[in-house]
Design a protein around this motif. Sequence first.
Motif, PDB file in Angstrom:
ATOM      1  N   TYR A   1      10.243   2.724   5.260  1.00 31.98           N
ATOM      2  CA  TYR A   1      10.985   1.801   4.398  1.00 31.98           C
ATOM      3  C   TYR A   1      10.028   1.198   3.388  1.00 31.98           C
ATOM      4  O   TYR A   1       8.815   1.417   3.447  1.00 31.98           O
ATOM      5  N   TRP A   2      10.573   0.446   2.437  1.00 35.61           N
ATOM      6  CA  TRP A   2       9.770  -0.211   1.410  1.00 35.61           C
ATOM      7  C   TRP A   2       9.966  -1.718   1.516  1.00 35.61           C
ATOM      8  O   TRP A   2      11.057  -2.200   1.832  1.00 35.61           O
ATOM      9  N   HIS A   3       8.893  -2.453   1.259  1.00 34.14           N
ATOM     10  CA  HIS A   3       8.896  -3.914   1.365  1.00 34.14           C
ATOM     11  C   HIS A   3       8.386  -4.493   0.051  1.00 34.14           C
ATOM     12  O   HIS A   3       7.357  -4.067  -0.459  1.00 34.14           O
ATOM     13  N   CYS A   4       9.135  -5.468  -0.511  1.00 36.49           N
ATOM     14  CA  CYS A   4       8.696  -6.112  -1.745  1.00 36.49           C
ATOM     15  C   CYS A   4       7.692  -7.204  -1.395  1.00 36.49           C
ATOM     16  O   CYS A   4       7.995  -8.122  -0.637  1.00 36.49           O
ATOM     17  N   LEU A   5       6.504  -7.099  -1.956  1.00 38.34           N
ATOM     18  CA  LEU A   5       5.444  -8.066  -1.693  1.00 38.34           C
ATOM     19  C   LEU A   5       5.711  -9.410  -2.357  1.00 38.34           C
ATOM     20  O   LEU A   5       5.100 -10.414  -1.996  1.00 38.34           O
ATOM     21  N   ASP A   6       6.633  -9.447  -3.314  1.00 37.24           N
ATOM     22  CA  ASP A   6       6.926 -10.695  -4.015  1.00 37.24           C
ATOM     23  C   ASP A   6       8.091 -11.461  -3.384  1.00 37.24           C
ATOM     24  O   ASP A   6       7.953 -12.626  -3.030  1.00 37.24           O
TER      25      ASP A   6
END
Length: 174
Positions: free
Chosen positions: A50-55
Motif C-alpha cells: 500500500y501507499w502512505h502519504c507522509l504529509d
Amino acid sequence: NCTGGEAACTSKAICEYCKTEYGEFDSSNHNLEKIPAKDATVTETGNTAYWHCLDCGKYFADENGTNEIKLDDMIISKLSPEIIEGKGQSITVGEKKELIFKSNASFSDFIRVELDGKNLDEKNYTVKESSTVVTLKADYVATLSVGEHTIGIVSESGTAATTFTVNAKTAVDN
C-alpha cells in the motif's frame, strides 16, 4: 495576483513572486511512500502493499493516491500456531513423567493451556519462553486416565494442538 507553486494535500501553493500561500489545498496531490507487502508469520502480522502519504497520513491502495483505504484493510492476520515438538508422545498410566510440548507461537501471545477441550489449571503445568514451551508436571501426568488426550496451547493467534497417549499397564509393567 499570485501565481506558480503547487498545492498539496496539506499545503497551499506558494506564490513564486511574493512567497505567500494562496489558493486551495489539492487533496489529490500526496507525498506518497510505498509500503511493500510482507508475509504474515506465526509471530507477526503481515500486510499487502500500500501507499502512505507522509504529509496527511492517509493510506491508499494505489500509487496515484486516488483509492483511499483504511490501514486495517491491508493487515494480514498472524498465522495459526502449530506444535513443533512433543507430538505423539506416550506414557503408561500412573507414570510420573513430565511431558513437554513446544508451540511456534510467540511467548508474549500465550493465553492458556487446554487438555481435552477444558482449561487446565496453572498448577499442573509450567510455561516458558523459546517460542512457547509447556511442560505438564509429572505429578499431574500420573493422574491422567488411559487413552488419547489432546493438549492445546492457546495463543492470541490461535490454538496449537496435538495428541498424546496414556497406555494401560501390561502384565510386564506390573
